[in-house]
Design a protein around this motif. Sequence first.
Motif, PDB file in Angstrom:
ATOM      1  N   ASN A   1      -5.465   0.644   1.362  1.00  0.00           N
ATOM      2  CA  ASN A   1      -5.780   1.924   1.979  1.00  0.00           C
ATOM      3  C   ASN A   1      -5.349   3.107   1.131  1.00  0.00           C
ATOM      4  OD1 ASN A   1      -7.138   1.026   4.211  1.00  0.00           O
ATOM      5  ND2 ASN A   1      -5.315   0.904   5.485  1.00  0.00           N
ATOM      6  N   ARG A   2      -4.423   2.901   0.199  1.00  0.00           N
ATOM      7  CA  ARG A   2      -4.007   3.995  -0.682  1.00  0.00           C
ATOM      8  C   ARG A   2      -5.196   4.478  -1.509  1.00  0.00           C
ATOM      9  NH1 ARG A   2       0.275   1.876  -2.571  1.00  0.00           N
ATOM     10  NH2 ARG A   2       1.696   3.113  -1.366  1.00  0.00           N
ATOM     11  N   LYS A   3      -5.972   3.544  -2.014  1.00  0.00           N
ATOM     12  CA  LYS A   3      -7.155   3.891  -2.801  1.00  0.00           C
ATOM     13  C   LYS A   3      -8.200   4.588  -1.915  1.00  0.00           C
ATOM     14  CE  LYS A   3      -8.494   0.833  -5.739  1.00  0.00           C
ATOM     15  NZ  LYS A   3      -9.071  -0.385  -6.331  1.00  0.00           N
ATOM     16  N   ASN A   4      -8.385   4.079  -0.694  1.00  0.00           N
ATOM     17  CA  ASN A   4      -9.331   4.711   0.238  1.00  0.00           C
ATOM     18  C   ASN A   4      -8.879   6.119   0.599  1.00  0.00           C
ATOM     19  OD1 ASN A   4     -10.723   2.297   0.272  1.00  0.00           O
ATOM     20  ND2 ASN A   4      -9.809   1.605   2.171  1.00  0.00           N
ATOM     21  N   SER A   5      -7.593   6.272   0.847  1.00  0.00           N
ATOM     22  CA  SER A   5      -7.039   7.572   1.196  1.00  0.00           C
ATOM     23  C   SER A   5      -7.215   8.567   0.054  1.00  0.00           C
ATOM     24  CB  SER A   5      -5.554   7.412   1.541  1.00  0.00           C
ATOM     25  OG  SER A   5      -4.997   8.612   1.986  1.00  0.00           O
ATOM     26  N   ASP A   6      -6.991   8.099  -1.152  1.00  0.00           N
ATOM     27  CA  ASP A   6      -7.146   8.955  -2.327  1.00  0.00           C
ATOM     28  C   ASP A   6      -8.612   9.337  -2.528  1.00  0.00           C
ATOM     29  OD1 ASP A   6      -6.072  10.318  -4.516  1.00  0.00           O
ATOM     30  OD2 ASP A   6      -6.541   8.677  -5.872  1.00  0.00           O
ATOM     31  N   TYR A   7      -9.503   8.377  -2.341  1.00  0.00           N
ATOM     32  CA  TYR A   7     -10.931   8.622  -2.554  1.00  0.00           C
ATOM     33  C   TYR A   7     -11.477   9.643  -1.555  1.00  0.00           C
ATOM     34  CZ  TYR A   7     -15.738   7.560  -3.838  1.00  0.00           C
ATOM     35  OH  TYR A   7     -17.024   7.655  -4.298  1.00  0.00           O
ATOM     36  N   CYS A   8     -11.040   9.558  -0.306  1.00  0.00           N
ATOM     37  CA  CYS A   8     -11.567  10.442   0.742  1.00  0.00           C
ATOM     38  C   CYS A   8     -10.801  11.758   0.847  1.00  0.00           C
ATOM     39  CB  CYS A   8     -11.535   9.730   2.087  1.00  0.00           C
ATOM     40  SG  CYS A   8     -12.650   8.327   2.166  1.00  0.00           S
ATOM     41  N   GLY A   9      -9.748  11.943   0.051  1.00  0.00           N
ATOM     42  CA  GLY A   9      -8.992  13.193   0.079  1.00  0.00           C
ATOM     43  C   GLY A   9      -7.990  13.273   1.208  1.00  0.00           C
ATOM     44  N   LEU A  10      -7.544  12.139   1.714  1.00  0.00           N
ATOM     45  CA  LEU A  10      -6.579  12.120   2.811  1.00  0.00           C
ATOM     46  C   LEU A  10      -5.164  11.975   2.255  1.00  0.00           C
ATOM     47  CD1 LEU A  10      -8.547   9.915   5.336  1.00  0.00           C
ATOM     48  CD2 LEU A  10      -8.486  12.393   5.135  1.00  0.00           C
ATOM     49  N   THR A  11      -4.770  12.959   1.463  1.00  0.00           N
ATOM     50  CA  THR A  11      -3.425  13.025   0.912  1.00  0.00           C
ATOM     51  C   THR A  11      -2.826  14.369   1.299  1.00  0.00           C
ATOM     52  OG1 THR A  11      -4.221  13.963  -1.159  1.00  0.00           O
ATOM     53  CG2 THR A  11      -4.014  11.575  -1.060  1.00  0.00           C
ATOM     54  N   VAL A  12      -1.509  14.420   1.302  1.00  0.00           N
ATOM     55  CA  VAL A  12      -0.819  15.652   1.666  1.00  0.00           C
ATOM     56  C   VAL A  12       0.416  15.771   0.775  1.00  0.00           C
ATOM     57  CG1 VAL A  12       0.610  14.649   3.488  1.00  0.00           C
ATOM     58  CG2 VAL A  12      -0.109  16.996   3.682  1.00  0.00           C
ATOM     59  N   HIS A  13       0.816  16.992   0.455  1.00  0.00           N
ATOM     60  CA  HIS A  13       1.996  17.223  -0.382  1.00  0.00           C
ATOM     61  C   HIS A  13       3.216  17.377   0.517  1.00  0.00           C
ATOM     62  CE1 HIS A  13      -1.363  18.349  -2.991  1.00  0.00           C
ATOM     63  NE2 HIS A  13      -0.579  17.884  -3.952  1.00  0.00           N
ATOM     64  N   LEU A  14       4.260  16.598   0.206  1.00  0.00           N
ATOM     65  CA  LEU A  14       5.500  16.632   0.980  1.00  0.00           C
ATOM     66  C   LEU A  14       6.688  16.742   0.039  1.00  0.00           C
ATOM     67  CD1 LEU A  14       4.832  13.719   3.505  1.00  0.00           C
ATOM     68  CD2 LEU A  14       4.606  16.148   3.945  1.00  0.00           C
ATOM     69  N   CYS A  15       7.759  17.386   0.521  1.00  0.00           N
ATOM     70  CA  CYS A  15       8.998  17.405  -0.256  1.00  0.00           C
ATOM     71  C   CYS A  15       9.652  16.026  -0.135  1.00  0.00           C
ATOM     72  CB  CYS A  15       9.934  18.503   0.254  1.00  0.00           C
ATOM     73  SG  CYS A  15      10.517  18.280   1.936  1.00  0.00           S
ATOM     74  N   LEU A  16      10.621  15.743  -0.987  1.00  0.00           N
ATOM     75  CA  LEU A  16      11.281  14.445  -1.003  1.00  0.00           C
ATOM     76  C   LEU A  16      11.921  14.124   0.349  1.00  0.00           C
ATOM     77  CD1 LEU A  16      12.037  12.035  -2.813  1.00  0.00           C
ATOM     78  CD2 LEU A  16      14.143  13.234  -3.359  1.00  0.00           C
ATOM     79  N   GLU A  17      12.480  15.139   0.991  1.00  0.00           N
ATOM     80  CA  GLU A  17      13.130  14.948   2.292  1.00  0.00           C
ATOM     81  C   GLU A  17      12.133  14.483   3.359  1.00  0.00           C
ATOM     82  OE1 GLU A  17      16.475  14.954   4.771  1.00  0.00           O
ATOM     83  OE2 GLU A  17      16.383  15.272   2.618  1.00  0.00           O
ATOM     84  N   HIS A  18      10.938  15.014   3.347  1.00  0.00           N
ATOM     85  CA  HIS A  18       9.940  14.643   4.355  1.00  0.00           C
ATOM     86  C   HIS A  18       9.024  13.513   3.900  1.00  0.00           C
ATOM     87  CE1 HIS A  18      10.810  18.743   6.053  1.00  0.00           C
ATOM     88  NE2 HIS A  18      11.005  17.922   7.068  1.00  0.00           N
ATOM     89  N   HIS A  19       9.130  13.099   2.642  1.00  0.00           N
ATOM     90  CA  HIS A  19       8.287  12.004   2.160  1.00  0.00           C
ATOM     91  C   HIS A  19       8.995  10.656   2.273  1.00  0.00           C
ATOM     92  CE1 HIS A  19       5.949   9.924  -1.279  1.00  0.00           C
ATOM     93  NE2 HIS A  19       5.286   9.799  -0.165  1.00  0.00           N
ATOM     94  N   LYS A  20      10.201  10.525   1.674  1.00  0.00           N
ATOM     95  CA  LYS A  20      10.861   9.217   1.644  1.00  0.00           C
ATOM     96  C   LYS A  20      12.311   9.220   2.110  1.00  0.00           C
ATOM     97  CE  LYS A  20       8.211   7.329  -2.192  1.00  0.00           C
ATOM     98  NZ  LYS A  20       8.257   6.846  -3.569  1.00  0.00           N
ATOM     99  N   GLU A  21      13.043  10.297   1.918  1.00  0.00           N
ATOM    100  CA  GLU A  21      14.501  10.251   2.053  1.00  0.00           C
ATOM    101  C   GLU A  21      15.045  10.527   3.450  1.00  0.00           C
ATOM    102  OE1 GLU A  21      16.616   9.275  -0.389  1.00  0.00           O
ATOM    103  OE2 GLU A  21      14.837   8.854  -1.575  1.00  0.00           O
ATOM    104  N   GLY A  22      14.577  11.554   4.110  1.00  0.00           N
ATOM    105  CA  GLY A  22      15.197  12.012   5.355  1.00  0.00           C
ATOM    106  C   GLY A  22      14.835  11.196   6.579  1.00  0.00           C
ATOM    107  N   LYS A  23      15.488  11.513   7.703  1.00  0.00           N
ATOM    108  CA  LYS A  23      15.202  10.837   8.969  1.00  0.00           C
ATOM    109  C   LYS A  23      13.807  11.178   9.484  1.00  0.00           C
ATOM    110  CE  LYS A  23      19.897  10.400  10.729  1.00  0.00           C
ATOM    111  NZ  LYS A  23      20.826  10.766  11.814  1.00  0.00           N
ATOM    112  N   MET A  24      13.322  12.367   9.147  1.00  0.00           N
ATOM    113  CA  MET A  24      11.997  12.804   9.591  1.00  0.00           C
ATOM    114  C   MET A  24      10.947  12.603   8.491  1.00  0.00           C
ATOM    115  SD  MET A  24      12.342  13.704  12.672  1.00  0.00           S
ATOM    116  CE  MET A  24      10.846  14.592  12.995  1.00  0.00           C
ATOM    117  N   SER A  25      11.158  11.618   7.625  1.00  0.00           N
ATOM    118  CA  SER A  25      10.216  11.391   6.528  1.00  0.00           C
ATOM    119  C   SER A  25       9.020  10.574   7.023  1.00  0.00           C
ATOM    120  CB  SER A  25      10.904  10.668   5.382  1.00  0.00           C
ATOM    121  OG  SER A  25      11.251   9.357   5.761  1.00  0.00           O
ATOM    122  N   ALA A  26       7.915  10.715   6.326  1.00  0.00           N
ATOM    123  CA  ALA A  26       6.678  10.045   6.723  1.00  0.00           C
ATOM    124  C   ALA A  26       6.779   8.523   6.602  1.00  0.00           C
ATOM    125  CB  ALA A  26       5.520  10.555   5.878  1.00  0.00           C
TER     126      ALA A  26
END
Length: 146
Positions: free
Chosen positions: A62-87
């Motif tokens: 699905n990463r390739k599908n998401s990239d192809y269709c433009g379903l990506t979003v920019h997140l800071c490190l805290e909200h992407h992988k590190e913090g409690k409220m990360s995606a």
Amino acid sequence: MNYDNLKFPKQGKKKRKKPKPGKYPCERQKESIIPGDKKGRCYICGSHVNIQNHHIFFGNGNRKNSDYCGLTVHLCLEHHKEGKMSAHKNREVNYRLRQIAQRAFEREHGSREDFMRIFGENCLEEEYEKKNEPIQDRRPKWKTDL
């Protein structure tokens, strides 16, 4: 140099797979189609520090599908992988991003059936069912109720 006589010969380069014709209802997107997403700024908090690109639908191809269709979003490190409220750690944040992405896909590219054919899930269906569900069915069922 010929690598055939080595103990562990190098493998040839893998060819890039092209998408099957008719799989996507759209052309390849170079940028995100998510409303309000800006390059260099966190989509959740607006920070400009440690910005990473997050594929909203990830894993199992699905990463390739998401990239192809433009379903990506920019997140800071805290909200992407590190913090409690990360995606990647918080289900609620991940599910909300998926709902936003599905709405954007349906608005820009195609129908709900196209979305389900590509990604194999529907993130807006449960939202609709919860609104129309009778109130007495929402409470948990206890052993004494049976």
